[in-house]
Design a protein around this motif. Structure first.
Motif, PDB file in Angstrom:
ATOM      1  N   LEU A  74       0.727  -1.236  -0.020  1.00  0.00           N
ATOM      2  CA  LEU A  74      -0.068   0.015   0.275  1.00  0.00           C
ATOM      3  C   LEU A  74       0.804   1.304   0.118  1.00  0.00           C
ATOM      4  O   LEU A  74       0.814   2.137  -0.822  1.00  0.00           O
ATOM      5  CB  LEU A  74      -0.802   0.080   1.235  1.00  0.00           C
ATOM      6  N   LEU A  75       2.098   1.414   0.697  1.00  0.00           N
ATOM      7  CA  LEU A  75       2.795   2.440   0.837  1.00  0.00           C
ATOM      8  C   LEU A  75       3.566   2.481  -0.491  1.00  0.00           C
ATOM      9  O   LEU A  75       3.607   3.790  -0.991  1.00  0.00           O
ATOM     10  CB  LEU A  75       3.805   2.562   1.921  1.00  0.00           C
ATOM     11  N   TRP A  77       2.587   1.545  -3.348  1.00  0.00           N
ATOM     12  CA  TRP A  77       1.745   2.096  -4.231  1.00  0.00           C
ATOM     13  C   TRP A  77       1.615   3.584  -4.167  1.00  0.00           C
ATOM     14  O   TRP A  77       1.315   4.336  -5.105  1.00  0.00           O
ATOM     15  CB  TRP A  77       0.184   1.453  -4.290  1.00  0.00           C
ATOM     16  N   LEU A  78       1.188   4.037  -2.989  1.00  0.00           N
ATOM     17  CA  LEU A  78       0.915   5.401  -2.718  1.00  0.00           C
ATOM     18  C   LEU A  78       2.236   6.446  -3.207  1.00  0.00           C
ATOM     19  O   LEU A  78       2.049   7.385  -3.562  1.00  0.00           O
ATOM     20  CB  LEU A  78       0.776   5.816  -1.244  1.00  0.00           C
ATOM     21  N   ALA A  79       3.303   5.799  -2.773  1.00  0.00           N
ATOM     22  CA  ALA A  79       4.585   6.592  -3.410  1.00  0.00           C
ATOM     23  C   ALA A  79       4.811   6.505  -4.730  1.00  0.00           C
ATOM     24  O   ALA A  79       5.367   7.474  -5.350  1.00  0.00           O
ATOM     25  CB  ALA A  79       5.582   5.938  -2.395  1.00  0.00           C
ATOM     26  N   ALA A  81       2.704   5.117  -7.579  1.00  0.00           N
ATOM     27  CA  ALA A  81       1.918   5.050  -8.532  1.00  0.00           C
ATOM     28  C   ALA A  81       1.633   6.360  -9.562  1.00  0.00           C
ATOM     29  O   ALA A  81       1.470   5.958 -10.428  1.00  0.00           O
ATOM     30  CB  ALA A  81       0.159   5.128  -7.649  1.00  0.00           C
ATOM     31  N   TRP A  82       2.275   7.216  -9.334  1.00  0.00           N
ATOM     32  CA  TRP A  82       2.405   8.347 -10.210  1.00  0.00           C
ATOM     33  C   TRP A  82       3.438   8.049 -11.313  1.00  0.00           C
ATOM     34  O   TRP A  82       3.486   8.534 -12.234  1.00  0.00           O
ATOM     35  CB  TRP A  82       2.584   9.907  -9.440  1.00  0.00           C
TER      36      TRP A  82
END
Length: 83
Positions: A74-75, A77-79, A81-82
């Motif tokens: 999850l971390l 993906w958040l970090a 994903a862009w």
């Protein structure tokens, strides 16, 4: 560990994953997996610890490994994903 998962990268890139994001994801996954007490690094950490603290250290490293299975993707993906 990182060298063994690198063959997974070409199919990921062919499926549309960014090459940089794929390398970052595989590198992060290989580092997180290796720190648990069942991996090479975790085994070396346990082997170097004092015998009296090994059971407690084993439980802490195992807890870290189990939590990282849920939290780290999850971390990441958040970090990234862009990317």
């Amino acid at each position: 560990m990182f060298a063994t998962v690198m063959p997974l990268l070409p199919p990921l890139v062919a499926a549309g994953v960014s090459p940089v994001g794929g390398v970052l994801a595989l590198a992060l996954a290989s580092v997180l997996v290796d720190i648990n007490p069942l991996g090479i690094t975790g085994g070396l950490i346990l082997g170097a610890a004092e015998p009296s603290v090994r059971p407690r250290l084993f439980r802490r490293l195992l807890t870290y490994g189990l939590i990282s299975i849920v939290v780290a993707p999850l971390l990441a993906w958040l970090a990234f994903a862009w990317w």
